[in-house]
Design an enzyme around this catalytic site. Structure first.
Site, PDB file in Angstrom:
ATOM      1  N   CYS A 157       0.806  -1.225   0.000  1.00 51.66           N
ATOM      2  CA  CYS A 157       0.000   0.000   0.000  1.00 51.66           C
ATOM      3  C   CYS A 157       0.839   1.275   0.000  1.00 51.66           C
ATOM      4  O   CYS A 157       0.468   2.271  -0.612  1.00 51.66           O
ATOM      5  CB  CYS A 157      -0.957  -0.008   1.183  1.00 51.66           C
ATOM      6  N   ASP A 177      -2.894  -2.442   7.170  1.00 51.67           N
ATOM      7  CA  ASP A 177      -4.108  -3.055   7.707  1.00 51.67           C
ATOM      8  C   ASP A 177      -4.326  -4.469   7.191  1.00 51.67           C
ATOM      9  O   ASP A 177      -4.628  -5.389   7.956  1.00 51.67           O
ATOM     10  CB  ASP A 177      -5.329  -2.195   7.358  1.00 51.67           C
ATOM     11  N   CYS A 226      -1.956   3.448   2.694  1.00 56.94           N
ATOM     12  CA  CYS A 226      -2.820   2.568   3.474  1.00 56.94           C
ATOM     13  C   CYS A 226      -3.712   3.374   4.416  1.00 56.94           C
ATOM     14  O   CYS A 226      -3.458   4.533   4.718  1.00 56.94           O
ATOM     15  CB  CYS A 226      -1.983   1.547   4.239  1.00 56.94           C
ATOM     16  N   ASP A 227      -4.720   2.683   4.915  1.00 61.58           N
ATOM     17  CA  ASP A 227      -5.896   3.314   5.495  1.00 61.58           C
ATOM     18  C   ASP A 227      -5.632   4.445   6.484  1.00 61.58           C
ATOM     19  O   ASP A 227      -6.194   5.523   6.366  1.00 61.58           O
ATOM     20  CB  ASP A 227      -6.746   2.249   6.187  1.00 61.58           C
ATOM     21  N   LYS A 228      -4.807   4.208   7.509  1.00 59.78           N
ATOM     22  CA  LYS A 228      -4.692   5.194   8.580  1.00 59.78           C
ATOM     23  C   LYS A 228      -3.686   6.293   8.268  1.00 59.78           C
ATOM     24  O   LYS A 228      -3.661   7.319   8.954  1.00 59.78           O
ATOM     25  CB  LYS A 228      -4.323   4.504   9.901  1.00 59.78           C
ATOM     26  N   CYS A 276      -5.305  -1.261  -1.682  1.00 65.82           N
ATOM     27  CA  CYS A 276      -6.347  -2.229  -2.050  1.00 65.82           C
ATOM     28  C   CYS A 276      -7.301  -1.616  -3.068  1.00 65.82           C
ATOM     29  O   CYS A 276      -7.678  -0.456  -2.972  1.00 65.82           O
ATOM     30  CB  CYS A 276      -7.094  -2.686  -0.805  1.00 65.82           C
ATOM     31  N   GLU A 314     -10.363  -4.214  12.947  1.00 61.03           N
ATOM     32  CA  GLU A 314     -11.352  -4.490  11.904  1.00 61.03           C
ATOM     33  C   GLU A 314     -11.674  -5.978  11.874  1.00 61.03           C
ATOM     34  O   GLU A 314     -10.819  -6.817  12.138  1.00 61.03           O
ATOM     35  CB  GLU A 314     -10.827  -4.026  10.545  1.00 61.03           C
ATOM     36  N   SER A 371     -13.451  -3.496   7.876  1.00 58.86           N
ATOM     37  CA  SER A 371     -12.674  -3.102   6.710  1.00 58.86           C
ATOM     38  C   SER A 371     -13.605  -2.500   5.672  1.00 58.86           C
ATOM     39  O   SER A 371     -14.792  -2.834   5.603  1.00 58.86           O
ATOM     40  CB  SER A 371     -11.975  -4.328   6.119  1.00 58.86           C
TER      41      SER A 371
END
Length: 553
Positions: A49, A81, A122-124, A194, A444, A470
């Site tokens: 990511c 994640d 990535c997510d955070k 993702c 998650e 997620s």
């Protein structure tokens, strides 16, 4: 050129020693007359990511130099994640959002930077960077590192979501090990985030809606030449922001947050975005609450068929125009505040006039003929979650569910129960003590939700948790239940067999128990112990509840 902060660090005879340090890394006398721009790279090789963020930072630096600034790269952390799903490492995911904001604050505030660019993946990493932007309120811009290309297997699109769900299908005997291996090899052919409209791509789109990223910058793939150009453009824009003095808090108005919320509902984005928008708003000093999400959810249908609600990926969206095409549809419908200012220094409505609204009834739909007649998310309240919970309805379309509870005090317990066939059609799976304080870190539940879907129970079983989901989650899922079990929320009092009613139309979430019975159970309840030491203990002591964004200050 303006140098509002760096001159305080590096100008004058008294700052001679400070200049020595920068001359040691190659600064010239001319460089000290230029704006100093931090290029904050959320980079890591521990997953795809953010793999491209470091080389991407070189493009940003090129853009800074082209506009007359001097760039200096500084790092921040990454927790991947996807790699941590279903492991103890997932407890560190949401915690990393706070650490990212804190480390950026410490580095940017302490080195005399005039402005900065944050590069996430990535997510955070994305909300962490945006929280730091709001907190520091220095000229700054967020730019996305980009999504991965989706894979193709036997002519069909496959993504990392396919791999998670394939595990459930394998456990159920629906596919064999060879097929599982084929999916594993095909699912993610390039670096990048993702591929579906999971949390990373959701937040990248919302960054455009908020005005913190340039329009059109979210969707180019990580490995494309378009991505390289967007990264360079961000660097140049950052220098311009220093010159004009435009800062995030002038961009992050209530109207900007409302624009992001209606966009979230229209694309059926990740439930995590609710937490992140609340957290960013708190840093910006903007009052935002679950009621704002609830209001928007009753106005906006889903108009994009993006995975997991549909089958299309971020690359597919890019090929039909990217996020601005969706934002233009919202603007034309009167759902977007067109006067909201962006990092480009122009109102979002004026910028969107360059994009033509587009409909193909494959990826993009119209409000008069939407992909789903309701929003992607719904806020629930009731006896099981008095302060609120978030239901994802864009993927399943199921708004109502009633069933008997099967209660688990950890994700691992629940996964093992699904694995051995204990969870059956009609059940309401309750996973608790996985909230912000309880886990701690609010992990998650993708491992569980994917196993449920893979086993063919996606619309036949409901899942309720004080943890998170997620962005790849689909099925009948309710998360973020507040107050959480660890602080004595009603979810801590549920027992096996209790009847639970989910009503997304009314916005209610109830356990069918009388007040006397709940009081009796509460008398027997005791809080779980905190972790004994380290970051998890510190976080558990500081973090707020999900309805406040799960922040630490």
């Amino acid at each position: 050129m303006k140098r509002p902060r760096s001159r305080l660090w590096y100008d004058g005879l008294e700052n001679t020693p400070h200049r020595v340090y920068l001359r040691a890394i190659g600064f010239t006398s001319d460089d000290f007359q230029k704006p100093l721009i931090a290029v904050v790279a959320a980079w890591s090789e521990a997953g795809p990511c953010n793999f491209n963020v470091l080389p991407g930072s070189l493009r940003v630096k090129e853009g800074v130099r082209s506009a007359g600034g001097v760039p200096l790269a500084v790092p921040t952390i990454v927790v991947n994640d996807g790699i941590n799903m279903g492991t103890p490492g997932m407890r560190y995911s949401l915690i990393s959002r706070e650490l990212i904001a804190d480390t950026i604050e410490a580095q940017v505030a302490s080195h005399g930077f005039d402005g900065w660019v944050g590069i996430g993946g990535c997510d955070k990493t994305q909300p962490g960077i945006m929280m730091a932007m709001a907190r520091l309120d220095l000229p700054s811009i967020y730019i996305y590192g980009g999504t991965a290309e989706h894979g193709v297997l036997d002519g069909e699109t496959v993504t990392v979501q396919s791999a998670f769900e394939a595990v459930g299908a394998y456990l159920k005997g629906l596919i064999d090990e060879e097929r599982l291996y084929e999916i594993e090899k095909a699912a993610m052919p390039t670096p990048g985030t993702c591929q579906g409209l999971f949390t990373a791509n959701t937040m990248a789109i919302l960054a455009e809606a908020l005005g913190l990223s340039p329009l059109g910058s979210a969707s180019p793939p990580a490995t494309s030449s378009e991505r390289a150009r967007e990264l360079a453009r961000a660097g140049a824009l950052a220098v311009g922001l220093v010159e004009t003095g435009l800062t995030p808090r002038r961009i992050l108005t209530y109207e900007a947050f409302y624009n992001a919320i209606v966009t979230l509902m229209a694309i059926s984005g990740s439930t995590n975005a609710v937490l992140h928008l609340l957290a960013i708003a708190r840093e910006a000093g903007v009052k935002l609450a679950l009621d704002d999400f609830d209001e928007a959810s009753r106005k906006v249908p889903v108009i994009a068929a993006l995975a997991p609600a549909g089958k299309y990926t971020m690359v597919d969206l890019h090929n039909v125009g990217g996020a601005p095409v969706i934002l233009r549809k919202l603007l034309d419908r009167g759902l977007l505040y067109g006067e909201a200012v962006t990092v480009e220094g122009v109102e979002i409505g004026k910028l969107l006039s360059k994009w033509e609204p587009r409909t193909d009834y494959n990826i993009l739909y119209d409000f008069d003929k939407p992909y789903k007649p309701h929003a992607g998310l719904r806020i629930l309240r009731g006896s099981l979650a008095p302060r609120g919970a978030v239901m994802k309805i864009g993927a399943s379309g199921i708004l109502k569910f009633k069933g008997a509870a099967k209660v688990f005090d950890s994700e691992e317990e629940a996964f093992k129960a699904i694995e051995r066939g204990y969870v059956e059609e009609g059940d309401v799976v309750v996973v608790r003590y996985v909230g912000p304080k309880g886990a701690p870190g609010m992990p998650e539940m993708l491992k569980i939700t994917a196993a449920i879907v893979g086993a063919g129970l996606g619309e036949k079983v409901a899942l309720i948790t004080d943890g998170r989901f997620s962005g790849a989650t689909r099925g009948v899922m309710v998360g973020h239940a507040a107050p959480e079990a660890a602080v004595g929320g009603p979810i801590a009092l549920v027992e096996n067999g209790d009847e639970i009613v989910i009503d997304g139309e009314k916005g209610t979430l109830d356990v069918l128990l009388g007040g006397d019975e709940l009081a009796r159970r509460r008398d027997k309840w005791s809080p779980p112990p905190l972790p004994k030491q380290g970051l998890l203990r510190k976080y558990a002591k500081l973090v707020t509840q999900a309805d406040e964004g799960a922040v630490t200050h």
